[in-house]
Design an enzyme around this catalytic site. Structure first.
Site, mmCIF file in Angstrom:
data_model
loop_
_atom_site.group_PDB
_atom_site.id
_atom_site.type_symbol
_atom_site.label_atom_id
_atom_site.label_comp_id
_atom_site.label_asym_id
_atom_site.label_seq_id
_atom_site.Cartn_x
_atom_site.Cartn_y
_atom_site.Cartn_z
ATOM 1 N N ASP A 105 0.840 -1.203 0.000
ATOM 2 C CA ASP A 105 0.000 0.000 0.000
ATOM 3 C C ASP A 105 0.874 1.252 0.000
ATOM 4 O O ASP A 105 0.374 2.374 -0.115
ATOM 5 C CB ASP A 105 -1.014 -0.016 1.157
ATOM 6 C CG ASP A 105 -0.360 -0.002 2.527
ATOM 7 O OD1 ASP A 105 0.889 -0.084 2.612
ATOM 8 O OD2 ASP A 105 -1.097 0.090 3.535
ATOM 9 N N SER A 106 2.200 1.056 0.069
ATOM 10 C CA SER A 106 3.139 2.175 -0.133
ATOM 11 C C SER A 106 2.964 2.774 -1.525
ATOM 12 O O SER A 106 3.462 3.859 -1.802
ATOM 13 C CB SER A 106 4.580 1.692 0.069
ATOM 14 O OG SER A 106 4.824 0.528 -0.692
ATOM 15 N N LYS A 152 -1.105 -9.529 2.656
ATOM 16 C CA LYS A 152 -0.403 -9.075 3.869
ATOM 17 C C LYS A 152 -1.369 -8.212 4.681
ATOM 18 O O LYS A 152 -2.097 -7.399 4.121
ATOM 19 C CB LYS A 152 0.847 -8.268 3.516
ATOM 20 C CG LYS A 152 1.586 -7.759 4.768
ATOM 21 C CD LYS A 152 2.941 -7.184 4.442
ATOM 22 C CE LYS A 152 2.887 -5.799 3.886
ATOM 23 N NZ LYS A 152 2.242 -4.782 4.750
ATOM 24 N N GLU A 179 8.747 -4.264 10.913
ATOM 25 C CA GLU A 179 9.142 -2.949 10.379
ATOM 26 C C GLU A 179 9.575 -2.009 11.488
ATOM 27 O O GLU A 179 8.845 -1.782 12.468
ATOM 28 C CB GLU A 179 7.976 -2.333 9.584
ATOM 29 C CG GLU A 179 8.326 -0.955 9.024
ATOM 30 C CD GLU A 179 7.403 -0.464 7.920
ATOM 31 O OE1 GLU A 179 6.504 -1.228 7.478
ATOM 32 O OE2 GLU A 179 7.585 0.703 7.500
#
Ligand code: KIV
Length: 284
Positions: free
Chosen positions: A49-50, A118, A185
C-alpha cells in the site's frame, strides 16, 4: 542455495529458515517493476500500500482504495512469473472484521492473481478467517504505517520493556493464527533477533536489522526514484531518479536544438529518396 523452484510457493517461503536461506522481497506496483523484480530473482514481490506514497503521491498510505490496489496487483501480476505475489490489504479493507477481510482478500486472489495477502497489525480474528478461507497471510508488526495516527507518526516501535514484550506477544499471536511469514518494520535489531528466534515462520525485516530471515525494501527507495524521504534503513542501489531526470533533460535539449530526430530515426518514401540515400547508392 538448494533447489530453486520454477515458481516460489508459500510452503517454499515458510521453510526458508530450515533450508538456511534468506528471502529477498521487494515491492512492485505495475508490469515493468514486477517484471524487473522477478527477472532479477527476488523471491517475493509485494504490491504494497506504499503505492499510495511512492506512486500516487500521497503523504501516507491511508487513502489508497481496494480498487486502486486491485488495479496495481493485476498489472504487477502480468510481469511476475516466478516470485510469490503478495497483495497488501489497504487501510479500511479488513478493519470491519473477518467477513469484510475475506471478501476483499478473495478479490485479490481471484481478480488480481495474488498468491497471498499481507495484513498490518495483530488482527488475529482476521488472520484466522483468511487462513480458514484458504488465503495465505503474511503478518506485519512493528511500525505499521496504517496506524500512524495511533503512533503519532512514522516512529520506531518496540522500544522499552513493555513495548518489547507487547511486540513479541503480537508476533507469536500472528504466527499462532496461521500466518506463513511476518514482516517486522522499524523495530530495534535486538528485538527483531529475539522475535526471529521465537518464531518458526520466517521474519522479513525492514529497518529491523540483519537477524531477520529476509529483507524487504520499497522499489522506489532502493532505486533512488523516491526523492522526498530517505529513511536510514534504506540502502540505495541506484540513482534512477537522477538518471531519469538527466535523460529527460537531454531529450528536451535535443528537441529544442533540432538534434532529435535525425534522418535514421525517421522513415522515407522510396519514391522520393533523400539526398543521403542518393549519395549512398550512386556516390556524390
Ligand atoms: O506497503 C509496503 O511497501 C510495505 C512494506 C514496507 C513491507 O508494507
Amino acid at each position: 542455495m538448494g533447489h530453486v523452484p520454477k515458481r516460489i510457493t508459500v510452503p517454499f517461503v515458510r521453510e526458508a529458515r530450515a533450508r538456511g536461506e534468506r528471502l529477498a522481497m521487494v515491492t512492485a506496483y505495475d508490469y515493468p517493476s514486477g517484471r524487473l523484480a522477478d527477472s532479477a530473482g527476488v523471491d517475493l514481490v509485494l504490491v504494497g500500500d506504499s503505492v499510495a506514497m511512492v506512486v500516487l503521491g500521497h503523504a501516507d498510505t491511508l487513502s489508497v482504495t481496494m480498487e486502486e490496489m486491485l488495479h496495481h496487483v493485476r498489472a504487477t501480476r502480468r510481469g511476475v512469473e516466478r516470485a510469490l505475489l503478495v497483495a497488501d490489504m489497504p487501510y479500511g479493507s479488513f478493519h470491519l472484521g473477518p467477513r469484510q477481510a475475506v471478501e476483499n482478500a478473495l478479490r485479490f486472489v481471484k481478480e488480481g492473481g495474488a498468491s497471498a495477502v499481507k495484513i498490518e497489525g495483530a488482527r488475529i480474528d482476521v488472520i484466522e478467517a483468511l487462513v480458514e478461507a484458504e488465503v495465505p497471510v503474511m503478518g506485519h508488526v512493528g511500525l505499521t504505517p496504517q496506524s500512524i495516527h495511533k503512533f503519532g507518526g512514522f516512529k520506531v516501535q518496540g522500544r522499552g520493556a513493555e513495548a518489547r514484550s507487547a511486540l513479541l506477544a503480537a508476533a507469536r499471536a500472528v504466527e499462532g493464527a496461521g500466518a506463513f511469514a511476518l514482516v517486522l518494520e522499524c523495530i530495534p535489531s535486538e528485538l527483531a533477533r529475539e522475535v526471529t528466534s521465537a518464531l518458526a515462520i520466517p521474519t522479513i525485516g525492514i529497518g529491523a536489522g540483519a537477524a531477520c530471515d529476509g529483507q524487504v525494501l520499497v522499489y522506489h527507495d532502493l532505486l533512488g526514484i523516491e526523492e522526498r524521504i530517505a529513511p536510514r534503513f534504506v540502502r540505495r542501489y541506484a540513482e534512477i531518479g537522477r538518471a531519469t531526470r538527466e535523460a529527460l533533460a537531454a531529450y528536451v535539449a535535443d528537441v529544442r536544438s533540432g538534434a532529435f530526430p535525425n534522418e535514421s530515426e525517421g522513415f522515407e518514401d522510396p519514391a522520393f529518396p533523400t539526398q543521403q540515400t542518393i549519395e549512398r547508392l550512386y556516390g556524390s
